[in-house]
Design a protein around this motif. Structure first.
Motif, PDB file in Angstrom:
ATOM      1  N   HIS A 185      25.064  -6.017  57.269  1.00 22.44           N
ATOM      2  CA  HIS A 185      26.083  -5.011  57.571  1.00 22.44           C
ATOM      3  C   HIS A 185      25.652  -3.628  57.100  1.00 22.44           C
ATOM      4  CE1 HIS A 185      28.728  -8.310  58.657  1.00 22.44           C
ATOM      5  NE2 HIS A 185      28.506  -8.861  57.477  1.00 22.44           N
ATOM      6  N   GLY A 186      24.430  -3.536  56.569  1.00 21.46           N
ATOM      7  CA  GLY A 186      23.916  -2.256  56.128  1.00 21.46           C
ATOM      8  C   GLY A 186      24.259  -1.882  54.706  1.00 21.46           C
ATOM      9  N   THR A 187      24.858  -2.810  53.963  1.00 20.26           N
ATOM     10  CA  THR A 187      25.233  -2.548  52.572  1.00 20.26           C
ATOM     11  C   THR A 187      24.099  -2.955  51.639  1.00 20.26           C
ATOM     12  OG1 THR A 187      27.554  -2.980  53.107  1.00 20.26           O
ATOM     13  CG2 THR A 187      26.928  -3.010  50.771  1.00 20.26           C
ATOM     14  N   LEU A 188      23.792  -2.102  50.674  1.00 22.16           N
ATOM     15  CA  LEU A 188      22.727  -2.416  49.721  1.00 22.16           C
ATOM     16  C   LEU A 188      23.100  -3.622  48.877  1.00 22.16           C
ATOM     17  CD1 LEU A 188      21.625   1.119  48.457  1.00 22.16           C
ATOM     18  CD2 LEU A 188      20.224  -0.509  49.736  1.00 22.16           C
ATOM     19  N   ILE A 189      22.135  -4.507  48.692  1.00 19.16           N
ATOM     20  CA  ILE A 189      22.302  -5.683  47.841  1.00 19.16           C
ATOM     21  C   ILE A 189      21.705  -5.373  46.470  1.00 19.16           C
ATOM     22  CG2 ILE A 189      21.663  -8.104  47.506  1.00 19.16           C
ATOM     23  CD1 ILE A 189      21.438  -8.369  50.528  1.00 19.16           C
ATOM     24  N   ASP A 190      22.407  -5.758  45.425  1.00 19.77           N
ATOM     25  CA  ASP A 190      21.837  -5.605  44.091  1.00 19.77           C
ATOM     26  C   ASP A 190      20.590  -6.479  43.981  1.00 19.77           C
ATOM     27  OD1 ASP A 190      23.790  -3.854  43.256  1.00 19.77           O
ATOM     28  OD2 ASP A 190      25.086  -5.442  42.462  1.00 19.77           O
ATOM     29  N   VAL A 191      19.476  -5.883  43.610  1.00 21.20           N
ATOM     30  CA  VAL A 191      18.229  -6.644  43.504  1.00 21.20           C
ATOM     31  C   VAL A 191      17.712  -6.602  42.071  1.00 21.20           C
ATOM     32  CG1 VAL A 191      17.600  -6.237  45.905  1.00 21.20           C
ATOM     33  CG2 VAL A 191      16.809  -4.651  44.140  1.00 21.20           C
ATOM     34  N   HIS A 192      16.881  -7.592  41.757  1.00 24.72           N
ATOM     35  CA  HIS A 192      16.247  -7.679  40.442  1.00 24.72           C
ATOM     36  C   HIS A 192      14.747  -7.476  40.620  1.00 24.72           C
ATOM     37  CE1 HIS A 192      19.799  -9.303  38.241  1.00 24.72           C
ATOM     38  NE2 HIS A 192      20.153  -9.603  39.481  1.00 24.72           N
ATOM     39  N   PRO A 193      14.099  -6.802  39.680  1.00 22.73           N
ATOM     40  CA  PRO A 193      12.677  -6.501  39.841  1.00 22.73           C
ATOM     41  C   PRO A 193      11.748  -7.690  39.664  1.00 22.73           C
ATOM     42  CG  PRO A 193      13.454  -5.738  37.708  1.00 22.73           C
ATOM     43  CD  PRO A 193      14.662  -6.203  38.458  1.00 22.73           C
ATOM     44  N   SER A 194      12.230  -8.762  39.043  1.00 22.97           N
ATOM     45  CA  SER A 194      11.373  -9.919  38.780  1.00 22.97           C
ATOM     46  C   SER A 194      12.219 -11.174  38.650  1.00 22.97           C
ATOM     47  CB  SER A 194      10.564  -9.718  37.490  1.00 22.97           C
ATOM     48  OG  SER A 194      11.433  -9.702  36.371  1.00 22.97           O
ATOM     49  N   ILE A 195      11.563 -12.321  38.756  1.00 24.10           N
ATOM     50  CA  ILE A 195      12.262 -13.596  38.571  1.00 24.10           C
ATOM     51  C   ILE A 195      12.780 -13.708  37.148  1.00 24.10           C
ATOM     52  CG2 ILE A 195      11.984 -16.102  38.570  1.00 24.10           C
ATOM     53  CD1 ILE A 195       9.889 -15.787  40.757  1.00 24.10           C
TER      54      ILE A 195
END
Length: 405
Positions: free
Chosen positions: A246-256
């Motif tokens: 839907h074009g919304t940014l997802i919170d991401v993590h830099p590493s496992i």
């Protein structure tokens, strides 16, 4: 004679690094009369003998058997230089000791019921506490340092050990306690291009990474959305911003490591593609932390998740079943959470690439991943046949359970 330490070593390489490679292969236990640099006519040449030794080492250590000494093989070679007793072992938070000797220590401690979890080969805080407990139980000074005295005491009691699978008991216990199915679980989704030291298949075209990133990221995003719908806690690992559909940014993590930090219950799912010189190569395979040459199960959760997820993918997509395989890749063995890596197909096969670029096909893959994980946590023989359960069915299954919120 040229030398570029940034380049992998392979057949035909001719520089001083090969001398050290020969010595490390000998110390790692590889048997080849022409391998020792003192016996070789051209010790700096990566010849037939070196290639055969590298292939043997990779096969024995669950690595990709390609004869190329890249980052993964380099690390495992360095870890294989020590046997238990070669050096003092201790916990150094700033630079943890790594090696086969640490893994052997963890295995011995696990068989005594003092160490639980994966055998990482990293002397971390958990290993330190296990050593202290061992020393206290044996009447030794509880320093946490594995010296000759501690090793001698461990050797004496180790003769009484008989259960070679004791270290996997915690994984089994966690699986049995998952009464709320996938709802209570944290699922870390990782497009393989965002892992540490992502592997690019030898001979792959220059655009391999960009094509693989587009495919695997979209599958991870679709899986992320489905997991949220069924009440799980999905986390996405990426090194760049990622948007949902839907074009919304997802919170991401830099590493496992960052994604699983502080979580007692989580599983890591790596989504990957493959490439092969043969354009006819096709199919899907799933990998987990283990060793195909041994009967010992190193990660029961990872193995079960791999088996059930592969079944769902094959049933929903018609992809060729290339099986589940135990491997000792860093991305599988060094995480604190059970991990599976899914090779969703070969982008070198034009027909398979067309499927992987089809949004509907990717949705089938995402649904298969979610349902495969759900089946693992349900631990029931009463659920629907493979390939018939949807994410909606998963939500209904959770809702009808007495422990569901």
């Amino acid at each position: 004679m040229s030398e570029d330490i940034t380049q992998p070593m392979q057949r035909g390489t001719n520089d001083r690094r090969v001398v050290g490679l020969r010595e490390r292969l000998v110390r790692a236990g590889t048997v080849n009369l022409r391998l020792d640099p003192r016996d070789a006519g051209s010790p700096t040449l990566f010849d037939d003998a070196v290639e055969a030794a590298v292939l043997e080492f990779q096969q024995n250590h669950g690595l990709l058997v390609d004869g190329v000494v890249g980052p993964e093989t380099e690390r495992r070679l360095n870890e294989a230089q020590y046997v238990l007793g070669d050096r003092r072992l201790y916990w150094d938070p700033d630079g943890p000791l790594r090696g086969d000797d640490v893994e052997r220590l963890q295995n011995n401690l696990s068989l005594l019921g003092l160490y639980y979890g994966h055998l990482t080969g990293v002397f971390d805080q958990k290993t330190h506490y296990a050593v202290v407990e061992l020393q206290q139980s044996l009447g030794l000074e509880p320093t946490g340092v594995v010296n000759t005295q501690t090793i001698a005491a461990l050797a004496r009691v180790n003769k009484k050990i008989s259960d070679a699978k004791a270290f996997s008991l915690r994984d089994y216990h966690r699986l049995e306690q998952a009464t709320d199915a996938i709802r209570s679980q944290k699922v870390v989704l990782v497009p393989a291009v965002f892992t540490d030291n992502p592997v690019i298949p030898g001979g792959a075209p220059h655009d391999y990474s960009s094509v693989a990133e587009a495919i695997t990221t979209d599958i991870a995003v679709r899986t992320h959305e489905l997991l949220r719908e069924v009440g799980a806690t999905p986390l996405l690992v990426a090194t760049r911003p990622v948007k949902d559909r839907h074009g919304t940014l997802i919170d991401v993590h830099p590493s496992i490591a960052d994604a699983v930090a502080g979580s007692r219950e989580s599983i890591v799912v790596v989504v990957d593609c493959d490439w092969n010189h043969s354009p006819s190569a096709h199919g899907v395979a799933v990998f987990y932390w283990g060793d195909d040459t041994s009967s010992v199960t190193l990660s029961p959760i990872g193995q079960r998740a791999a088996t059930l997820t592969l079944r769902e993918i094959v049933a929903r997509t018609g992809s060729l079943d290339l099986g589940t395989h135990g491997r000792q890749w860093g991305v599988l063995r060094l995480n604190s959470a059970p991990t599976l890596s899914i090779d969703v197909g070969y982008i070198s096969n034009q027909s398979e690439l067309a499927h992987l670029e089809d949004p509907e096909f990717r949705s089938h893959l995402a649904n298969a991943i979610v349902v495969g994980l759900q089946r693992m946590y349900l631990q029931t023989s009463e659920d629907m046949p493979t390939g018939t359960m949807s994410a909606i069915d998963v939500a209904r299954e959770i809702a009808r359970r007495p422990h569901a919120g």
